[in-house]
Scaffold this motif. Sequence first.
Motif, short mmCIF file in Angstrom:
data_model
loop_
_atom_site.label_atom_id
_atom_site.label_comp_id
_atom_site.label_asym_id
_atom_site.label_seq_id
_atom_site.Cartn_x
_atom_site.Cartn_y
_atom_site.Cartn_z
N THR A 74 0.86 -1.18 0.00
CA THR A 74 0.00 0.00 0.00
C THR A 74 0.89 1.23 0.00
O THR A 74 1.77 1.37 0.86
CB THR A 74 -0.93 0.04 1.22
N TYR A 104 -2.06 -1.08 -3.63
CA TYR A 104 -3.10 -0.15 -3.23
C TYR A 104 -2.50 1.24 -3.03
O TYR A 104 -1.30 1.38 -2.85
CB TYR A 104 -3.75 -0.60 -1.92
N GLU A 146 -11.99 4.50 6.64
CA GLU A 146 -12.24 3.08 6.88
C GLU A 146 -11.60 2.22 5.80
O GLU A 146 -11.00 1.18 6.08
CB GLU A 146 -13.74 2.80 6.97
N GLU A 147 -11.73 2.65 4.53
CA GLU A 147 -11.12 1.91 3.43
C GLU A 147 -9.60 1.90 3.56
O GLU A 147 -8.96 0.88 3.27
CB GLU A 147 -11.52 2.52 2.09
N LYS A 185 -7.83 1.92 6.29
CA LYS A 185 -7.49 0.91 7.30
C LYS A 185 -7.60 -0.50 6.73
O LYS A 185 -6.74 -1.34 6.95
CB LYS A 185 -8.39 1.06 8.52
N GLU A 186 -8.64 -0.75 5.96
CA GLU A 186 -8.83 -2.07 5.34
C GLU A 186 -7.69 -2.40 4.38
O GLU A 186 -7.16 -3.52 4.39
CB GLU A 186 -10.16 -2.12 4.59
N LEU A 187 -7.31 -1.42 3.55
CA LEU A 187 -6.22 -1.65 2.60
C LEU A 187 -4.91 -1.95 3.32
O LEU A 187 -4.18 -2.86 2.94
CB LEU A 187 -6.05 -0.44 1.67
N ASN A 204 -4.54 -3.16 6.29
CA ASN A 204 -4.61 -4.44 6.98
C ASN A 204 -4.51 -5.63 6.02
O ASN A 204 -4.22 -6.74 6.45
CB ASN A 204 -5.84 -4.51 7.86
N LYS A 205 -4.73 -5.40 4.72
CA LYS A 205 -4.53 -6.43 3.71
C LYS A 205 -3.08 -6.51 3.25
O LYS A 205 -2.70 -7.42 2.54
CB LYS A 205 -5.39 -6.14 2.47
N SER A 206 -2.29 -5.51 3.64
CA SER A 206 -0.93 -5.35 3.12
C SER A 206 0.13 -5.82 4.12
O SER A 206 -0.06 -5.70 5.32
CB SER A 206 -0.67 -3.88 2.81
N ASP A 241 -1.85 1.37 11.99
CA ASP A 241 -2.03 0.41 10.89
C ASP A 241 -0.77 0.34 10.03
O ASP A 241 -0.43 -0.71 9.51
CB ASP A 241 -3.23 0.82 10.03
N ARG A 280 2.80 -3.17 10.02
CA ARG A 280 3.14 -3.95 8.83
C ARG A 280 4.53 -4.55 8.98
O ARG A 280 5.36 -4.08 9.75
CB ARG A 280 3.12 -3.07 7.56
#
Length: 138
Positions: free
Chosen positions: A34, A68, A77-78, A80-82, A84-86, A111, A115
Motif C-alpha cells: 500500500t 493499493y 475506513e477503506e 485501514k482495510e487496505l 490491513n490487507k498489506s 495500521d 506492517r
Amino acid sequence: MINYLMSGIDKENGFTSEQVNSLKKDIKDNSVITFIASNFDNIEKTDKHKNLLVEAFNKVGINFKCEYLVDKRVTKEEAKELLNKSNIVFLMGGDTYKEMQSINEYKIKDDITSRDLIIGVSAGSLNQSKNVIYLDEY
C-alpha cells in the motif's frame, strides 16, 4: 518489522544495486503493498509517482500480488482495510508535513507501523521517525 529510509530513487535508473539486493531479500513473493500519498489532494501527481515506483520495482523483478494507494479517493475506513490487507507500506516522498497531517487525520499510524516492512522515500523516511525537526526555511 523492517524499515527502509531512503533519500530518493533515481528517476531514470530506478533503484541502486544496493537497494535492489536489500529489497529482494526482504520482499517476499506475492506481497501486497500500500502506497501512502504525501499529498492526499494531488491525485494526478500521486498516480504518476506510484506508477513510476511500481515500474521501478517491476524492472528489478519485484512484482506485487496487489498494489493499493491511500489518498483522498479512499475513506478512512477503506484506508485501514487496505493497510490491513498489506504486508508492505510505502510512504511516498513529497511534503513531509502534509503527509503526516493526512496520516493523523485518517488515524492510520498504528495500521502503518504494524506492517512487516515499511519503505519511505524522502518525506516518507522522515515520517517513519518518532522525532523529526523540520525546517521549512533555512
